[in-house]
Design a protein around this motif. Structure first.
Motif, short mmCIF file in Angstrom:
data_model
loop_
_atom_site.label_atom_id
_atom_site.label_comp_id
_atom_site.label_asym_id
_atom_site.label_seq_id
_atom_site.Cartn_x
_atom_site.Cartn_y
_atom_site.Cartn_z
N PRO A 67 48.16 26.85 0.57
CA PRO A 67 47.88 27.65 1.57
C PRO A 67 48.75 27.39 2.72
N GLN A 68 49.17 28.50 3.40
CA GLN A 68 49.65 28.66 4.66
C GLN A 68 49.05 29.46 5.41
N ILE A 69 48.82 28.84 6.91
CA ILE A 69 47.80 29.47 7.89
C ILE A 69 48.47 30.17 8.94
N PHE A 70 48.24 31.20 9.34
CA PHE A 70 48.94 31.88 10.43
C PHE A 70 47.57 32.68 11.46
N ASN A 71 48.05 32.77 12.75
CA ASN A 71 47.03 33.34 13.43
C ASN A 71 47.73 34.63 13.89
N GLU A 72 47.51 35.79 13.25
CA GLU A 72 48.40 36.90 13.44
C GLU A 72 49.84 36.73 13.16
N GLU A 73 50.60 36.46 14.00
CA GLU A 73 52.12 36.30 13.56
C GLU A 73 52.30 34.75 13.74
N ARG A 74 51.70 34.07 14.49
CA ARG A 74 51.83 32.71 14.90
C ARG A 74 51.65 31.88 13.94
N TYR A 75 52.53 30.90 13.30
CA TYR A 75 52.40 29.90 12.29
C TYR A 75 51.64 28.89 12.90
N CYS A 76 50.36 28.59 12.16
CA CYS A 76 49.37 27.57 12.60
C CYS A 76 49.94 26.17 11.75
N GLY A 77 49.92 26.34 10.32
CA GLY A 77 50.31 25.08 9.67
C GLY A 77 50.12 25.24 8.02
N ASP A 78 50.51 24.45 7.27
CA ASP A 78 50.04 24.34 5.97
C ASP A 78 48.68 23.39 5.85
N PHE A 79 48.55 23.22 4.40
CA PHE A 79 47.44 22.39 4.12
C PHE A 79 47.19 21.27 5.01
N GLU A 80 48.21 20.37 5.03
CA GLU A 80 48.26 18.84 5.44
C GLU A 80 47.76 18.96 6.88
N SER A 81 48.60 19.96 7.59
CA SER A 81 48.32 20.05 9.06
C SER A 81 46.78 20.69 9.49
N PHE A 82 46.26 21.57 8.61
CA PHE A 82 45.08 21.78 8.73
C PHE A 82 44.07 20.79 8.36
N PHE A 83 44.26 20.18 7.41
CA PHE A 83 43.40 18.72 7.02
C PHE A 83 43.53 17.85 8.38
N SER A 84 44.62 17.46 8.87
CA SER A 84 44.49 16.70 9.89
C SER A 84 43.90 17.21 11.41
N LYS A 86 41.30 19.34 11.16
CA LYS A 86 39.98 19.19 10.80
C LYS A 86 39.38 17.80 10.97
N GLU A 87 40.03 16.86 10.49
CA GLU A 87 39.78 15.43 10.53
C GLU A 87 39.56 14.94 12.19
N GLU A 88 40.52 15.56 12.97
CA GLU A 88 40.63 15.11 14.30
C GLU A 88 39.66 16.18 15.26
N ASN A 89 38.93 16.87 14.69
CA ASN A 89 37.98 17.97 15.27
C ASN A 89 38.78 18.68 16.33
N ILE A 90 39.96 19.07 16.09
CA ILE A 90 40.76 19.97 16.68
C ILE A 90 41.26 21.35 15.96
N ILE A 91 40.32 21.50 15.21
CA ILE A 91 40.51 22.82 14.23
C ILE A 91 40.67 24.13 14.95
N TYR A 92 40.07 24.29 16.17
CA TYR A 92 40.12 25.47 16.82
C TYR A 92 41.35 25.63 17.56
N SER A 93 42.04 24.48 18.12
CA SER A 93 43.12 24.63 18.98
C SER A 93 44.17 24.93 18.04
N PHE A 94 44.14 24.22 16.80
CA PHE A 94 44.90 24.33 15.61
C PHE A 94 45.31 25.70 15.22
N LEU A 95 44.09 26.43 15.15
CA LEU A 95 44.22 27.62 14.74
C LEU A 95 44.46 28.85 15.88
N GLY A 96 44.45 28.20 17.19
CA GLY A 96 44.82 29.07 18.40
C GLY A 96 43.89 29.70 18.87
#
Length: 184
Positions: A67-84, A86-96
């Motif tokens: 999986p690759q994750i975007f917020n509209e046109e802005r790239y958020c990250g891949d699974f590894e960055s998503f997982f990190s 999530k573990e650091e409890n910063i998923i909302y800032s990761f997703l913008g």
């Protein structure tokens, strides 16, 4: 703002399927609006995803895997960055996204803002306190020194016990040798 998760609905890789399921499941469980964009059945989605993943995030072969994750046109990250995130409890800032009230991420940002405000207030109180703090270590530094000293003492005691044990073992071996020599 819509989160777009690029997935391959007909992937042959179980690892990719599990990663996709984890991302989608997490977003659903946390009621975060998103769209699944299938790259297996839609060539336009596949092309768009490949073109918009930044170069440094692409694997050596140049083809990013879902999986690759975007917020509209802005790239958020891949699974590894998503997982990190999530573990650091910063998923909302990761997703913008702005974190909803009452989440750990909101508490972290509130704490950070309070600390920054406190620091600014302290900076405005004058240089007298700054000169005092430069002369004497802070309480945290003092506690760290005490902990380090205690740890050093514990290590010394442990080494001494180990040396005593080795000495006793050597003495026991020497006694056995003497007894064997006396018997023969």
């Amino acid at each position: 703002m819509v989160i777009k998760v690029f997935v391959a609905t007909s992937s042959g890789s179980t690892a990719i399927k599990k990663k996709q399921q984890e991302v989608v499941g997490f977003l659903e469980a946390n009621k975060i609006d998103f769209q699944q964009m299938d790259i297996a059945g839609d060539e336009d989605n596949r092309k768009w995803m490949r073109e918009n993943v930044p170069g440094e995030k692409k694997p050596q072969n140049g083809i990013p895997l879902p999986p690759q994750i975007f917020n509209e046109e802005r790239y958020c990250g891949d699974f590894e960055s998503f997982f990190s995130a999530k573990e650091e409890n910063i998923i909302y800032s990761f997703l913008g996204l702005a974190p909803p009230p009452g989440t750990k991420e909101t508490e972290k940002s509130d704490t950070t803002n309070e600390a920054e405000a406190h620091t600014e207030d302290g900076a405005n109180e004058g240089t007298h306190e700054e000169s005092q703090s430069a002369q004497s270590p802070s309480e945290d530094q003092q506690e760290n020194k005490e902990e380090d000293a205690a740890t050093g003492e514990e290590e010394k005691q442990e080494e001494e016990k180990q040396e005593e044990g080795e000495e006793k073992q050597e003495e026991g071996e020497e006694k056995e040798e003497v007894e064997e020599q006396e018997e023969s």
